[in-house]
Design a protein around this motif. Structure first.
Motif, PDB file in Angstrom:
ATOM      1  N   TYR A 175       0.835  -1.201   0.000  1.00  0.00           N
ATOM      2  CA  TYR A 175       0.000   0.000   0.000  1.00  0.00           C
ATOM      3  C   TYR A 175       0.874   1.257   0.000  1.00  0.00           C
ATOM      4  CZ  TYR A 175      -2.587   3.881   2.001  1.00  0.00           C
ATOM      5  OH  TYR A 175      -3.102   5.130   2.244  1.00  0.00           O
ATOM      6  N   LEU A 176       1.870   1.281   0.882  1.00  0.00           N
ATOM      7  CA  LEU A 176       2.709   2.469   0.994  1.00  0.00           C
ATOM      8  C   LEU A 176       3.499   2.720  -0.286  1.00  0.00           C
ATOM      9  CD1 LEU A 176       3.977   1.937   4.656  1.00  0.00           C
ATOM     10  CD2 LEU A 176       2.357   3.674   3.886  1.00  0.00           C
ATOM     11  N   ARG A 177       3.953   1.670  -0.939  1.00  0.00           N
ATOM     12  CA  ARG A 177       4.694   1.835  -2.191  1.00  0.00           C
ATOM     13  C   ARG A 177       3.843   2.502  -3.268  1.00  0.00           C
ATOM     14  NH1 ARG A 177       7.795  -4.031  -2.102  1.00  0.00           N
ATOM     15  NH2 ARG A 177       9.659  -3.293  -0.972  1.00  0.00           N
ATOM     16  N   GLY A 178       2.569   2.225  -3.239  1.00  0.00           N
ATOM     17  CA  GLY A 178       1.692   2.794  -4.245  1.00  0.00           C
ATOM     18  C   GLY A 178       1.122   4.149  -3.890  1.00  0.00           C
ATOM     19  N   ALA A 179       1.094   4.459  -2.579  1.00  0.00           N
ATOM     20  CA  ALA A 179       0.361   5.646  -2.144  1.00  0.00           C
ATOM     21  C   ALA A 179       1.233   6.807  -1.679  1.00  0.00           C
ATOM     22  CB  ALA A 179      -0.606   5.263  -1.011  1.00  0.00           C
ATOM     23  N   MET A 180       2.460   6.544  -1.248  1.00  0.00           N
ATOM     24  CA  MET A 180       3.275   7.595  -0.646  1.00  0.00           C
ATOM     25  C   MET A 180       4.005   8.408  -1.716  1.00  0.00           C
ATOM     26  SD  MET A 180       2.689   7.286   2.634  1.00  0.00           S
ATOM     27  CE  MET A 180       1.002   6.923   2.064  1.00  0.00           C
ATOM     28  N   THR A 181       3.766   9.699  -1.708  1.00  0.00           N
ATOM     29  CA  THR A 181       4.402  10.588  -2.675  1.00  0.00           C
ATOM     30  C   THR A 181       5.257  11.665  -2.021  1.00  0.00           C
ATOM     31  OG1 THR A 181       2.479  12.074  -2.703  1.00  0.00           O
ATOM     32  CG2 THR A 181       2.516  10.252  -4.315  1.00  0.00           C
ATOM     33  N   THR A 182       5.052  11.943  -0.722  1.00  0.00           N
ATOM     34  CA  THR A 182       5.823  12.965  -0.021  1.00  0.00           C
ATOM     35  C   THR A 182       7.079  12.348   0.581  1.00  0.00           C
ATOM     36  OG1 THR A 182       4.745  12.620   2.131  1.00  0.00           O
ATOM     37  CG2 THR A 182       3.671  14.148   0.578  1.00  0.00           C
ATOM     38  N   ASP A 183       8.002  13.210   0.972  1.00  0.00           N
ATOM     39  CA  ASP A 183       9.240  12.736   1.596  1.00  0.00           C
ATOM     40  C   ASP A 183       8.948  12.008   2.904  1.00  0.00           C
ATOM     41  OD1 ASP A 183      12.209  12.675   1.719  1.00  0.00           O
ATOM     42  OD2 ASP A 183      11.884  13.896   3.499  1.00  0.00           O
ATOM     43  N   ALA A 184       8.053  12.559   3.717  1.00  0.00           N
ATOM     44  CA  ALA A 184       7.703  11.908   4.982  1.00  0.00           C
ATOM     45  C   ALA A 184       7.054  10.549   4.733  1.00  0.00           C
ATOM     46  CB  ALA A 184       6.769  12.805   5.793  1.00  0.00           C
ATOM     47  N   GLY A 185       6.180  10.475   3.737  1.00  0.00           N
ATOM     48  CA  GLY A 185       5.550   9.204   3.404  1.00  0.00           C
ATOM     49  C   GLY A 185       6.553   8.166   2.967  1.00  0.00           C
ATOM     50  N   ARG A 186       7.552   8.576   2.199  1.00  0.00           N
ATOM     51  CA  ARG A 186       8.578   7.632   1.761  1.00  0.00           C
ATOM     52  C   ARG A 186       9.433   7.149   2.931  1.00  0.00           C
ATOM     53  NH1 ARG A 186       8.231  10.934  -2.982  1.00  0.00           N
ATOM     54  NH2 ARG A 186       9.669  12.466  -2.099  1.00  0.00           N
ATOM     55  N   ARG A 187       9.618   8.001   3.933  1.00  0.00           N
ATOM     56  CA  ARG A 187      10.362   7.561   5.127  1.00  0.00           C
ATOM     57  C   ARG A 187       9.548   6.540   5.921  1.00  0.00           C
ATOM     58  NH1 ARG A 187      11.339  13.142   5.652  1.00  0.00           N
ATOM     59  NH2 ARG A 187      10.401  13.310   7.723  1.00  0.00           N
ATOM     60  N   LEU A 188       8.230   6.702   5.953  1.00  0.00           N
ATOM     61  CA  LEU A 188       7.373   5.699   6.588  1.00  0.00           C
ATOM     62  C   LEU A 188       7.480   4.373   5.848  1.00  0.00           C
ATOM     63  CD1 LEU A 188       5.231   5.120   8.801  1.00  0.00           C
ATOM     64  CD2 LEU A 188       3.493   5.757   7.110  1.00  0.00           C
ATOM     65  N   LEU A 189       7.459   4.415   4.532  1.00  0.00           N
ATOM     66  CA  LEU A 189       7.625   3.207   3.732  1.00  0.00           C
ATOM     67  C   LEU A 189       8.960   2.540   4.023  1.00  0.00           C
ATOM     68  CD1 LEU A 189       7.189   1.199   1.410  1.00  0.00           C
ATOM     69  CD2 LEU A 189       7.947   2.999  -0.173  1.00  0.00           C
ATOM     70  N   ALA A 190      10.029   3.314   4.072  1.00  0.00           N
ATOM     71  CA  ALA A 190      11.357   2.746   4.316  1.00  0.00           C
ATOM     72  C   ALA A 190      11.413   2.038   5.660  1.00  0.00           C
ATOM     73  CB  ALA A 190      12.412   3.847   4.247  1.00  0.00           C
ATOM     74  N   PHE A 191      10.730   2.587   6.655  1.00  0.00           N
ATOM     75  CA  PHE A 191      10.713   1.963   7.976  1.00  0.00           C
ATOM     76  C   PHE A 191      10.026   0.600   7.913  1.00  0.00           C
ATOM     77  CE2 PHE A 191       9.128   1.081  12.201  1.00  0.00           C
ATOM     78  CZ  PHE A 191      10.146   1.496  13.028  1.00  0.00           C
ATOM     79  N   TYR A 192       8.871   0.534   7.265  1.00  0.00           N
ATOM     80  CA  TYR A 192       8.124  -0.723   7.181  1.00  0.00           C
ATOM     81  C   TYR A 192       8.845  -1.749   6.310  1.00  0.00           C
ATOM     82  CZ  TYR A 192       3.859   0.515   9.635  1.00  0.00           C
ATOM     83  OH  TYR A 192       2.951   0.827  10.606  1.00  0.00           O
ATOM     84  N   ALA A 193       9.503  -1.283   5.257  1.00  0.00           N
ATOM     85  CA  ALA A 193      10.135  -2.204   4.317  1.00  0.00           C
ATOM     86  C   ALA A 193      11.433  -2.792   4.869  1.00  0.00           C
ATOM     87  CB  ALA A 193      10.415  -1.483   3.001  1.00  0.00           C
ATOM     88  N   HIS A 194      12.012  -2.148   5.860  1.00  0.00           N
ATOM     89  CA  HIS A 194      13.282  -2.608   6.423  1.00  0.00           C
ATOM     90  C   HIS A 194      13.069  -3.889   7.227  1.00  0.00           C
ATOM     91  CE1 HIS A 194      16.821  -2.615   9.094  1.00  0.00           C
ATOM     92  NE2 HIS A 194      17.398  -1.921   8.147  1.00  0.00           N
ATOM     93  N   ASP A 195      13.972  -4.846   7.060  1.00  0.00           N
ATOM     94  CA  ASP A 195      13.896  -6.066   7.860  1.00  0.00           C
ATOM     95  C   ASP A 195      14.074  -5.729   9.334  1.00  0.00           C
ATOM     96  OD1 ASP A 195      13.532  -7.697   5.677  1.00  0.00           O
ATOM     97  OD2 ASP A 195      15.668  -8.103   5.416  1.00  0.00           O
ATOM     98  N   SER A 196      13.299  -6.395  10.184  1.00  0.00           N
ATOM     99  CA  SER A 196      13.291  -6.066  11.606  1.00  0.00           C
ATOM    100  C   SER A 196      13.443  -7.317  12.452  1.00  0.00           C
ATOM    101  CB  SER A 196      11.978  -5.358  11.977  1.00  0.00           C
ATOM    102  OG  SER A 196      11.883  -5.211  13.377  1.00  0.00           O
ATOM    103  N   ALA A 197      14.222  -7.196  13.523  1.00  0.00           N
ATOM    104  CA  ALA A 197      14.381  -8.319  14.448  1.00  0.00           C
ATOM    105  C   ALA A 197      13.137  -8.538  15.294  1.00  0.00           C
ATOM    106  CB  ALA A 197      15.590  -8.065  15.363  1.00  0.00           C
ATOM    107  N   ARG A 198      12.323  -7.495  15.461  1.00  0.00           N
ATOM    108  CA  ARG A 198      11.174  -7.584  16.366  1.00  0.00           C
ATOM    109  C   ARG A 198       9.835  -7.507  15.645  1.00  0.00           C
ATOM    110  NH1 ARG A 198      11.960 -10.032  20.647  1.00  0.00           N
ATOM    111  NH2 ARG A 198      10.022  -9.116  21.393  1.00  0.00           N
ATOM    112  N   GLY A 199       9.794  -6.910  14.469  1.00  0.00           N
ATOM    113  CA  GLY A 199       8.535  -6.794  13.743  1.00  0.00           C
ATOM    114  C   GLY A 199       7.708  -5.623  14.220  1.00  0.00           C
TER     115      GLY A 199
END
Length: 264
Positions: A228-252
């Motif tokens: 959803y975020l890949r398709g919907a985020m167009t602002t710089d802040a939105g892309r930073r939210l996407l990067a956070f979710y897309a990053h592999d996480s030890a805790r989820g």
């Protein structure tokens, strides 16, 4: 250089001429104390610790002591406190565990009384840890995030930028950027006031509000959230939210409660 005669300063330490070291303060080991730093009475700085310019360490705070980790066996590791940061009374910051690793506190951070930064944590600039808050080892905290009083953050958790962790919260999974949590670590709202104060544009705030509604109110899973975020985020802040979710996480990142009526 103003060093009180009762202070104990290791000959291996490098102390800038403009630094001030108060009564009964201790600098132990090859620490570097930068320009205009102030060590208040009974402050302690240990090991391979660097205080960049303008830092202030208050009474009974301990910066750079060995990690509370059974894997640590005396390896050379590091601690760095960024320019203009303040470590208040009784707060503790431990250096890294494995040889050559570091605990890093960014610029202009405020570590309030009795807060704790565990080994190998990384705090970005302008982070605030409120009194009694605890960060386990390897925690990452994003820029301008606030961890409220007596909150406890599990090892390897990521706290996103401009998020507000609730008072006495128990955080066992990643906290996304720009959100507010409750005591159980549930995401309850986006941090509207924080975003306004940080100068986010109306477009950024609107896009993030829609994103939090889609992810939390509608309860979609992580993979769907990333799509959803890949398709919907167009602002710089939105892309930073996407990067956070897309990053592999030890805790989820848990898909937790969201209530638009609680947004602040």
């Amino acid at each position: 250089m103003a060093i009180h005669p009762t202070a104990v300063v290791d000959p291996a330490a490098a102390i800038d001429a403009s630094a001030s070291i108060g009564p009964y303060a201790v600098v132990s080991g090859p620490a570097v104390i930068g320009a205009d730093c102030i060590l208040m009475p009974a402050a302690i700085v240990m090991g391979h610790t660097t205080l960049e310019a303008g830092c202030r360490v208050h009474s009974h705070a301990v910066v750079g002591d060995m990690p509370q980790d059974l894997k640590y066996h005396g390896e050379v590791s590091y601690c760095r406190i960024g320019e203009g940061s303040v470590v208040r009374e009784g707060a503790t910051v431990h250096r890294g565990t494995l040889a050559g690793t570091s605990t890093i506190v960014g610029k202009r951070c405020l570590l309030m009384t009795n807060s704790h930064v565990g080994h190998n944590c990384e705090l970005s600039d302008d982070v605030i840890l409120v009194s009694g808050s605890l960060l386990g080892g390897h925690v990452y905290v994003g820029q301008r995030a606030i961890v409220s009083g007596n909150a406890a953050v599990h090892q390897h958790v990521r706290i996103g930028e401009l998020s507000l962790v609730g008072i006495q919260a128990r955080i066992t999974q990643d906290v996304p950027p720009f959100c507010i949590t409750d005591q159980e670590g549930n995401v309850v709202a986006e941090n509207r006031i924080g975003m306004k104060r940080a100068g986010f544009s109306l477009a950024e705030r609107s896009e993030l509000r829609a994103a939090f509604g889609a992810i939390y109110r509608d309860g979609i899973g992580r993979n769907a959230a990333v799509q959803y975020l890949r398709g919907a985020m167009t602002t710089d802040a939105g892309r930073r939210l996407l990067a956070f979710y897309a990053h592999d996480s030890a805790r989820g990142s848990g898909m937790r409660l969201y209530n638009e009526a609680n947004a602040a």
